[in-house]
Design a protein around this motif. Sequence first.
Motif, short mmCIF file in Angstrom:
data_model
loop_
_atom_site.label_atom_id
_atom_site.label_comp_id
_atom_site.label_asym_id
_atom_site.label_seq_id
_atom_site.Cartn_x
_atom_site.Cartn_y
_atom_site.Cartn_z
N LEU A 273 0.96 -1.03 0.18
CA LEU A 273 0.36 -0.22 0.21
C LEU A 273 0.88 0.96 0.23
O LEU A 273 0.71 2.19 -0.68
CB LEU A 273 -0.81 -0.23 0.73
N GLY A 274 2.25 0.83 0.68
CA GLY A 274 2.37 2.57 0.48
C GLY A 274 3.30 2.81 -0.45
O GLY A 274 4.05 4.03 -0.73
N ASP A 275 3.57 1.68 -1.35
CA ASP A 275 4.05 1.93 -2.44
C ASP A 275 3.09 2.33 -4.03
O ASP A 275 3.61 2.11 -4.35
CB ASP A 275 5.31 0.91 -3.46
N GLY A 276 1.84 2.47 -3.31
CA GLY A 276 0.83 3.49 -4.27
C GLY A 276 -0.06 2.11 -4.86
O GLY A 276 -0.73 2.67 -5.64
N VAL A 277 0.24 0.94 -4.93
CA VAL A 277 -0.87 -0.38 -4.71
C VAL A 277 -1.82 0.03 -4.45
O VAL A 277 -1.82 -0.21 -2.85
CB VAL A 277 -0.38 -1.64 -4.75
N ARG A 278 -3.18 -0.70 -4.76
CA ARG A 278 -4.39 -0.27 -4.34
C ARG A 278 -5.30 -1.96 -4.67
O ARG A 278 -4.89 -2.59 -5.63
CB ARG A 278 -4.99 0.28 -4.55
N PRO A 279 -6.13 -2.01 -4.09
CA PRO A 279 -6.31 -3.74 -4.11
C PRO A 279 -7.64 -3.86 -5.09
O PRO A 279 -7.71 -2.40 -5.39
CB PRO A 279 -7.30 -4.02 -2.84
N GLY A 280 -7.44 -5.40 -5.89
CA GLY A 280 -7.93 -4.72 -7.27
C GLY A 280 -8.43 -6.56 -7.16
O GLY A 280 -7.73 -7.44 -6.63
N ASN A 281 -8.40 -7.06 -9.27
CA ASN A 281 -9.21 -7.86 -8.89
C ASN A 281 -7.67 -8.68 -10.10
O ASN A 281 -8.28 -9.90 -10.55
CB ASN A 281 -10.15 -8.55 -9.99
N THR A 282 -6.81 -7.22 -10.25
CA THR A 282 -6.16 -7.92 -11.23
C THR A 282 -4.55 -7.80 -10.73
O THR A 282 -4.33 -6.88 -10.40
CB THR A 282 -6.05 -8.20 -12.43
N GLY A 283 -3.37 -8.39 -11.36
CA GLY A 283 -2.16 -7.93 -11.29
C GLY A 283 -1.46 -7.63 -9.26
O GLY A 283 -2.26 -8.38 -8.68
N ARG A 284 -0.68 -6.88 -9.14
CA ARG A 284 -0.36 -6.28 -8.62
C ARG A 284 -1.87 -6.28 -7.76
O ARG A 284 -1.59 -6.11 -6.13
CB ARG A 284 -0.02 -4.61 -8.08
N GLY A 285 -2.53 -5.44 -7.83
CA GLY A 285 -3.89 -5.55 -6.49
C GLY A 285 -4.24 -6.74 -6.54
O GLY A 285 -5.21 -6.96 -4.94
N TYR A 286 -4.65 -7.43 -6.71
CA TYR A 286 -4.65 -8.70 -6.84
C TYR A 286 -4.16 -9.87 -5.41
O TYR A 286 -4.09 -9.97 -4.60
CB TYR A 286 -4.97 -9.45 -7.48
N TRP A 370 -16.46 -21.75 -12.44
CA TRP A 370 -18.91 -21.56 -12.92
C TRP A 370 -18.12 -19.86 -11.14
O TRP A 370 -19.22 -18.94 -11.66
CB TRP A 370 -19.39 -21.95 -12.56
N LEU A 371 -17.95 -20.65 -10.48
CA LEU A 371 -17.66 -19.57 -8.73
C LEU A 371 -17.02 -18.29 -9.38
O LEU A 371 -17.54 -17.23 -8.76
CB LEU A 371 -17.72 -20.66 -7.75
N HIS A 372 -16.12 -18.67 -10.04
CA HIS A 372 -15.27 -17.65 -10.13
C HIS A 372 -15.72 -16.67 -10.69
O HIS A 372 -15.24 -15.21 -10.56
CB HIS A 372 -13.62 -17.57 -10.37
N ASP A 373 -15.99 -16.99 -12.31
CA ASP A 373 -16.40 -16.25 -13.68
C ASP A 373 -17.62 -15.58 -13.16
O ASP A 373 -17.92 -14.66 -13.97
CB ASP A 373 -16.56 -17.32 -15.07
N THR A 374 -18.71 -16.26 -12.36
CA THR A 374 -20.01 -16.12 -12.37
C THR A 374 -19.90 -14.99 -10.94
O THR A 374 -20.75 -13.66 -11.26
CB THR A 374 -20.87 -16.91 -12.79
N HIS A 375 -19.81 -15.24 -10.24
CA HIS A 375 -19.64 -14.74 -9.35
C HIS A 375 -18.15 -14.19 -8.01
O HIS A 375 -18.46 -13.85 -7.49
CB HIS A 375 -20.21 -15.89 -7.75
N GLY A 376 -17.61 -14.20 -9.09
CA GLY A 376 -15.81 -13.69 -8.34
C GLY A 376 -15.25 -13.88 -7.28
O GLY A 376 -15.16 -13.77 -6.58
N LEU A 377 -15.75 -15.66 -6.87
CA LEU A 377 -15.58 -16.30 -5.64
C LEU A 377 -14.05 -17.02 -6.47
O LEU A 377 -14.04 -17.87 -6.68
CB LEU A 377 -16.39 -17.68 -5.36
N PRO A 378 -12.71 -16.54 -5.83
CA PRO A 378 -11.18 -16.53 -6.25
C PRO A 378 -11.39 -18.18 -5.51
O PRO A 378 -11.61 -18.89 -4.51
CB PRO A 378 -10.59 -15.90 -5.88
N ARG A 379 -10.32 -19.19 -6.06
CA ARG A 379 -10.05 -20.67 -5.95
C ARG A 379 -9.81 -21.10 -4.74
O ARG A 379 -10.37 -21.83 -3.73
CB ARG A 379 -9.25 -21.57 -6.71
N ASP A 380 -9.10 -19.55 -3.85
CA ASP A 380 -8.73 -20.02 -2.45
C ASP A 380 -9.53 -19.62 -1.58
O ASP A 380 -9.94 -20.27 -0.82
CB ASP A 380 -7.58 -20.02 -2.21
#
Length: 390
Positions: A273-286, A370-380
Amino acid sequence: MTPDEIVRTFVDHYHRRGHRDAPESSLVPPPGDPVLFTTSGMHPLTPYLLGRPHPGGRRLVNVQRCLRTTDLDEVGDRTHLTVFDMLGSWSLGDYDIATSLRWGYELLTEGFGIDPGRLHATVFGGDDQVGPDETALDTWTGLGVPVESTGAENWWSNGPTGPCGPDSEIFVWTGDGPPSGSPGTDERWMEVWNHVQMRHHRHPDGRLTPLPMSSIDTGMGLERLEMVLRGGRSVFEGAGLTPWVGAVRDRWDLRGEDLRVVADHLRSAVVVLGDGVRPGNTGRGYVLRRLVRRALTVLWRDDPARGLTGLPLDAYRDTLRRFRQESEVGPLRELLLEEERRFRGLLDRGRPLVDRVRARGPLTERDYHWLHDTHGLPRDLVDGLLAEAA
């Protein structure tokens, strides 16, 4: 030694041998770099390892903050961290591996006072493309350090393609009593320093071609070295981690692996967070989101009422490096709390969905997708809900 004393001893050792300081790079690489985070001290120096002249010369030294997502599943043991500081030295087409290993041995035994009898080395034993590293083997043998030859474990690369070469790893005995076995047979041998010979370029088809010049890249984890010098049993006993471990332990009744995971992930999340990254669904944010949510998953396993409110971030200003004013800590806390709220909402929506799918039998790959693509629930997260219901 304190971390500052360790850094000073390391840097001074190389200054006396003609090295100049290379500036520390951001944890977040510049635009266009395909790597999510700076994973090693050598990453920002890749163009110079490939032959471009460095403005600081051919001998360099620095300390670089790093983040490795490949180690996330290892975090929780006594030696792995998500974010750590790397002590590094480089020869850009200058001295050879024998010189690098001898200087490294001198620093460990004379500069840091480590008993030579607690050292063990590994070297590349060769494969179907490159022969065994006889120079490194002979150097260690001449210094009286026991050596173990391995295969892929002693071949370093920055990815599937690009600069690569054989490496020699230095291990320190961390067990009770006299050393026994080898790094390949006894986990009490802990790796502290890696000396890589950047001699080859690997192409997409697997071919190796020589680089324009042969360079040396070394990297040693500060927290692991501090552990060795303190005579500790865990990197979490070091000066940079104990404030976080103490805060987590005082706030929540956690011990062992759970304590280490939560302390590491919250500390790493604050750094990112201190280096400017913000939570997201892809890349550094993820990556950031995954760190926060893994910490919360551990916290909520025994008590869903636990939360991040009141975590004293301002007490750990050294962790941030980039933040110096009290007013700058508040927004970081709010970002963590907002991510906690989002995660609670996702769990509330996800539980009935996972329960419904689970009622039909064990989840299949199709169910996970299906749970990930339709409802945004990642595997973990799904796995966490399954464990919660078991």
